[in-house]
Enzyme design. Structure first.
Site, PDB file in Angstrom:
ATOM      1  CE  LYS A 107      -0.209  -0.649   4.887  1.00  0.00           C
ATOM      2  NZ  LYS A 107      -0.829  -1.220   5.999  1.00  0.00           N
TER       3      LYS A 107
ATOM      4  CE1 TYR B  54      12.880  31.377   6.522  1.00  0.00           C
ATOM      5  CE2 TYR B  54      12.854  29.102   6.076  1.00  0.00           C
ATOM      6  CZ  TYR B  54      12.889  30.395   5.768  1.00  0.00           C
ATOM      7  OH  TYR B  54      12.517  30.454   4.438  1.00  0.00           O
TER       8      TYR B  54
HETATM    9  C1  LIG Z   1       0.013  -2.220   6.400  1.00  0.00           C
HETATM   10  C2  LIG Z   1      -0.430  -3.392   7.064  1.00  0.00           C
HETATM   11  C3  LIG Z   1       0.188  -4.600   7.178  1.00  0.00           C
HETATM   12  C4  LIG Z   1       1.857  -4.373   7.186  1.00  0.00           C
HETATM   13  O1  LIG Z   1       2.247  -3.773   8.454  1.00  0.00           O
HETATM   14  P1  LIG Z   1       3.967  -3.581   8.850  1.00  0.00           P
HETATM   15  O2  LIG Z   1       3.803  -3.115  10.220  1.00  0.00           O
HETATM   16  O3  LIG Z   1       4.402  -2.395   7.961  1.00  0.00           O
HETATM   17  O4  LIG Z   1       4.362  -4.948   8.823  1.00  0.00           O
HETATM   18  C5  LIG Z   1      -0.412  -5.764   7.701  1.00  0.00           C
HETATM   19  N1  LIG Z   1      -1.536  -5.789   7.880  1.00  0.00           N
HETATM   20  C6  LIG Z   1      -2.571  -4.801   7.547  1.00  0.00           C
HETATM   21  C7  LIG Z   1      -4.062  -5.186   7.621  1.00  0.00           C
HETATM   22  C8  LIG Z   1      -1.838  -3.579   7.162  1.00  0.00           C
HETATM   23  O5  LIG Z   1      -2.807  -2.507   6.808  1.00  0.00           O
END
Ligand SMILES: *Cc1c(COP(=O)(O)O)cnc(C)c1O
Length: 353
Positions: A34, A251
């Site tokens: 994702k 800044y």
């Molecule tokens: C993003 C996600 C993962 C992976 O999680 P990590 O902590 O990056 O290993 C697993 N399961 C679901 C449902 C997720 O949304």
């Protein structure tokens, strides 16, 4: 010549990290890709992960792009459908979908193509984000099992504390107790659970951050697990100067030099995805040597201390994170986590594979 910033994506490191997962478990692997594969590039990452049995993401259009690019694995939509008219596309492209709420169940009822759909039923065992409560599951399972369009049901849940001292015990017990009554594949583990809790591996594990070479824990580095960073963000020094005692940098002058200090300006700022909240002292590499940032991060630039790197000059190589500079350390200095920095790599940064 263009601005010297770039992100280098090492796909062999991604493959190495997938092998690390493989060695830790005999479960099937659903790689989380994702958010543009955590900022690494959806299609490129998916190709490098072709040995994974599944790929998980959010957008139906991205899932279709993967199929069109030739990906044959299970592809899972982690938030399920966002409207009923997406269901025929799931069937057409052989995509699996999460079902996490009653509305998605109702959409399903209006769809009847025989054996067309593979669903992952999400159980809320304590995360309280998505999913049906445990007491709702028997009725929902009945509905799914008798549905003519549903070919296969996988049961899944997600842990809220797998990377913390609280761990997974309560959620694991809840899920195991609830799901033992069904002859259905099960999935629980994210990266932290894969690394620390073998009892959660079940039929499918769902690694994300560890594939990209970062550790989900604050007390154990990625290197200790044999993981290699996939993304290296680098740039160059574009200005060097010696400032007087009492002079300030950037800044609001939040850094003020106590002694005469040699400083460098790096072509990287928050518009590149570097966190603006990284405070003075955030680690950074200049010509492979570790130093730290000074003052506030600007939109396009940040400052570094060159006092102990006398050979550094305009054109010196800078590593913001990646090879030699764990992204977790930078994230920690900015009060955030590696995930956020990787995902936030800005579109203006050229990416090389
Ligand atoms: C993003 C996600 C993962 C992976 O999680 P990590 O902590 O990056 O290993 C697993 N399961 C679901 C449902 C997720 O949304």
């Amino acid at each position: 010549m263009s601005r010297p910033i770039q992100a280098h994506i090492d796909l062999s490191a991604l493959k190495n990290n997938l092998r690390v997962v493989r060695r830790l478990t005999s479960s099937r692997i659903m790689a989380a890709i994702k958010a543009n594969a955590y900022g690494h590039g959806l299609i490129q990452a998916a190709r490098a992960l072709e040995e994974a049995e599944g790929l998980a993401l959010l957008d139906l259009q991205d899932a279709i792009r993967l199929r069109d690019a030739g990906c044959r694995q299970t592809i899972l939509l982690l938030e399920g459908c966002f409207s009923a008219d997406e269901l025929p596309l799931l069937a057409e492209y052989d995509l699996s979908t999460v079902i996490h709420n009653a509305q998605q169940l109702d959409w399903l009822d209006a769809y009847s193509r025989r054996n067309a759909l593979k669903v992952w039923l999400k159980v809320n065992t304590g995360m309280n984000r998505l999913g049906f409560f445990p007491q709702e599951i028997p009725a929902v399972m009945e509905r799914l099992k008798s549905h003519r369009a549903v070919r296969e049901v996988t049961l899944m849940t997600h842990f809220s504390h797998a990377d913390e001292v609280e761990g997974v015990a309560a959620q694991l017990e809840c899920f195991s107790g609830l799901t033992s009554a069904y002859n259905a594949p099960r999935s629980m583990a994210n990266s932290a659970a894969i690394l620390r809790y073998p009892a959660t591996h079940a039929d499918w594990v769902r690694p994300g951050i560890m594939l990209y070479g970062a550790s989900p824990f604050t007390d154990t580095s990625a290197q200790q697990f044999g993981l290699r960073p996939v993304m290296t963000l680098s740039s160059e020094i574009i200005s060097v100067s010696e400032i007087r005692p009492g002079a300030h940098v950037g800044y609001a002058g939040v850094f003020r030099a106590e002694a005469s200090t040699r400083i460098g300006t790096v072509a990287c700022g928050y518009a590149d995805g570097y966190p603006r909240h990284a405070s003075t002292g955030t680690p950074i590499l200049v010509d492979g040597q570790r130093t730290h940032t000074l003052g506030r991060v600007s939109m396009d630039m940040l400052s570094v201390d060159l006092s102990n790197i006398p050979d550094a000059q305009v054109g010196s190589h800078v590593t913001l994170w990646g090879e030699g500079m764990p992204v977790e350390e930078v994230a920690h200095s900015a009060g955030t986590i590696s995930y956020e920095l990787l995902c936030a790599l800005a579109a203006r940064v050229p990416v090389r594979y």
